[in-house]
Design an enzyme around this catalytic site. Structure first.
Site, mmCIF file in Angstrom:
data_model
loop_
_atom_site.group_PDB
_atom_site.id
_atom_site.type_symbol
_atom_site.label_atom_id
_atom_site.label_comp_id
_atom_site.label_asym_id
_atom_site.label_seq_id
_atom_site.Cartn_x
_atom_site.Cartn_y
_atom_site.Cartn_z
ATOM 1 N N HIS A 55 -16.870 31.429 -18.468
ATOM 2 C CA HIS A 55 -17.058 32.883 -18.415
ATOM 3 C C HIS A 55 -16.125 33.478 -17.391
ATOM 4 O O HIS A 55 -15.440 32.760 -16.662
ATOM 5 C CB HIS A 55 -18.523 33.252 -18.190
ATOM 6 C CG HIS A 55 -19.095 32.908 -16.849
ATOM 7 N ND1 HIS A 55 -19.208 31.609 -16.399
ATOM 8 C CD2 HIS A 55 -19.588 33.694 -15.855
ATOM 9 C CE1 HIS A 55 -19.764 31.621 -15.193
ATOM 10 N NE2 HIS A 55 -19.995 32.871 -14.842
ATOM 11 N N HIS A 57 -16.379 35.349 -14.573
ATOM 12 C CA HIS A 57 -16.611 35.638 -13.153
ATOM 13 C C HIS A 57 -15.538 34.991 -12.275
ATOM 14 O O HIS A 57 -15.075 33.894 -12.566
ATOM 15 C CB HIS A 57 -18.008 35.179 -12.727
ATOM 16 C CG HIS A 57 -19.092 36.119 -13.196
ATOM 17 N ND1 HIS A 57 -20.399 35.738 -13.345
ATOM 18 C CD2 HIS A 57 -19.028 37.430 -13.535
ATOM 19 C CE1 HIS A 57 -21.115 36.772 -13.758
ATOM 20 N NE2 HIS A 57 -20.311 37.808 -13.890
ATOM 21 N N ASP A 59 -15.466 33.443 -9.571
ATOM 22 C CA ASP A 59 -15.661 32.101 -9.020
ATOM 23 C C ASP A 59 -15.548 31.023 -10.111
ATOM 24 O O ASP A 59 -15.835 29.844 -9.863
ATOM 25 C CB ASP A 59 -17.003 31.990 -8.275
ATOM 26 C CG ASP A 59 -18.205 32.251 -9.161
ATOM 27 O OD1 ASP A 59 -18.172 33.193 -9.971
ATOM 28 O OD2 ASP A 59 -19.202 31.505 -9.043
ATOM 29 N N HIS A 60 -15.115 31.434 -11.307
ATOM 30 C CA HIS A 60 -14.884 30.481 -12.407
ATOM 31 C C HIS A 60 -13.462 30.555 -12.948
ATOM 32 O O HIS A 60 -13.000 29.614 -13.593
ATOM 33 C CB HIS A 60 -15.906 30.723 -13.534
ATOM 34 C CG HIS A 60 -17.311 30.539 -13.051
ATOM 35 N ND1 HIS A 60 -18.054 29.415 -13.339
ATOM 36 C CD2 HIS A 60 -18.082 31.301 -12.228
ATOM 37 C CE1 HIS A 60 -19.232 29.514 -12.728
ATOM 38 N NE2 HIS A 60 -19.270 30.645 -12.047
ATOM 39 N N HIS A 113 -26.092 35.490 -19.090
ATOM 40 C CA HIS A 113 -25.529 35.675 -17.741
ATOM 41 C C HIS A 113 -24.376 36.680 -17.834
ATOM 42 O O HIS A 113 -24.311 37.645 -17.083
ATOM 43 C CB HIS A 113 -25.079 34.321 -17.217
ATOM 44 C CG HIS A 113 -24.409 34.357 -15.877
ATOM 45 N ND1 HIS A 113 -25.072 34.698 -14.720
ATOM 46 C CD2 HIS A 113 -23.120 34.095 -15.501
ATOM 47 C CE1 HIS A 113 -24.223 34.629 -13.700
ATOM 48 N NE2 HIS A 113 -23.036 34.284 -14.144
ATOM 49 N N ASP A 132 -22.657 28.989 -15.655
ATOM 50 C CA ASP A 132 -23.789 29.610 -14.972
ATOM 51 C C ASP A 132 -24.923 29.941 -15.941
ATOM 52 O O ASP A 132 -25.701 30.869 -15.699
ATOM 53 C CB ASP A 132 -23.346 30.911 -14.270
ATOM 54 C CG ASP A 132 -22.463 30.657 -13.064
ATOM 55 O OD1 ASP A 132 -22.274 29.491 -12.682
ATOM 56 O OD2 ASP A 132 -21.960 31.647 -12.498
ATOM 57 N N HIS A 170 -22.878 25.374 -10.018
ATOM 58 C CA HIS A 170 -23.288 25.679 -8.643
ATOM 59 C C HIS A 170 -24.309 24.675 -8.123
ATOM 60 O O HIS A 170 -25.115 24.138 -8.889
ATOM 61 C CB HIS A 170 -23.920 27.078 -8.543
ATOM 62 C CG HIS A 170 -22.949 28.200 -8.732
ATOM 63 N ND1 HIS A 170 -22.193 28.718 -7.716
ATOM 64 C CD2 HIS A 170 -22.609 28.900 -9.846
ATOM 65 C CE1 HIS A 170 -21.432 29.701 -8.177
ATOM 66 N NE2 HIS A 170 -21.663 29.835 -9.472
HETATM 67 FE FE FE Z 1 -20.723 31.348 -10.764
HETATM 68 ZN ZN ZN Z 2 -21.172 33.580 -13.091
#
Ligand code: FE
Ligand code: ZN
Length: 256
Positions: A55, A57, A59-60, A113, A132, A170
């Site tokens: 996805h 985001h 942090d990905h 999400h 996530d 995570h």
């Molecule tokens: Fe994340």
């Molecule tokens: Zn995420």
């Protein structure tokens, strides 16, 4: 067999290198950042050929463009979110099979999400990369989806073989587990699992990956059919998506 290496990134992200030895391919799943990925590749003597994104985001996908510039790798991501995946080359969607050298990933759309979230399941290798969507003892927050959508997404993952290793993105397991115990304190498997989680975290060891069978037995977001959880959220006998939604909403404000 695929060789899978876990790289801790940022404060609590896990990024994965997936090496396919037959053709010498190496993918990185959800590169949060660049430097630790390049260091891990160098340590193994692997050349990056693919990025697999679940996805959009940051942090990905934070390492997408730098890694592509440094290695010329190909970026694979969700069709439904192609405009939000930096540098995407190849779009995949629900039901697709993605050939990764001699191995194959099945793709699932798992919105909830985010609206474009996907998961990659390497069935022959019993490995699920779910970003996530599903966490050890938890699930992602519903930023862009409804409880019904997320329950439908989790139901797809819930149907996979119990020996599937759940490579989530995570290290949230300990705080997830505190919430899980608040809604299902009578679950002996959960109590035992949390003792092991606490031990591992005290030793600074990862609690990820887990096995799907463990999640089915202990993760409250896969267990809306549990009578104890239904009682805890005050929805005895309600539709499972509704019990799931109430459990998720309770977690959003939980202070453990
Ligand atoms: Fe994340
Ligand atoms: Zn995420």
């Amino acid at each position: 067999m695929l060789q899978i290496e876990q790289i801790p990134c940022l404060s609590d992200n896990y990024v994965y290198l997936v090496h396919e030895p037959a053709q010498g391919l190496t993918a990185v799943v959800d590169p949060a950042e660049t430097a630790p990925v390049l260091a891990a590749l160098a340590a193994h003597g692997w050349r990056l050929t693919h990025i697999l994104n679940t996805h959009h985001h940051y942090d990905h996908v934070g390492g997408n463009l730098e890694l592509k510039a440094a290695t010329g790798c190909r970026i694979v991501g969700p069709r439904a979110d192609r405009e939000r995946i930096p540098g995407i080359d190849e779009e995949v969607a629900d039901g697709d099979t993605y050939a990764f050298g001699a191995r194959t990933a099945k793709v699932f759309d798992v919105p909830g999400h985010t609206r474009g979230h996907i998961a990659y399941w390497f069935g022959e290798d019993a490995a699920l990369f779910c970003g996530d969507t599903l966490f050890a003892l938890g699930c992602g927050r519903l930023f862009e989806g409804t409880p019904v959508q997320m329950w439908d997404s989790l139901s797809k993952l819930r149907a996979l073989p119990g020996d599937t290793r759940v490579y989530c993105a995570h290290e949230y397991t300990q705080s997830n587990g505190r919430f899980a115990l608040s809604v299902e304190p009578g679950n002996a498997a959960l109590v035992a699992r949390m003792q092991e989680v606490d031990r591992r975290r005290a030793a600074n060891e990862p609690t990820v990956p887990s096995r799907l069978a463990e999640e089915l037995a202990t993760n409250p977001f896969l267990r809306p059919d549990s009578a104890e959880i239904q009682r805890a959220v005050g929805l005895v006998g309600a539709p499972l998506a509704e019990v799931f939604g109430a459990t998720r909403a309770r977690k959003d404000t939980f202070r453990g």
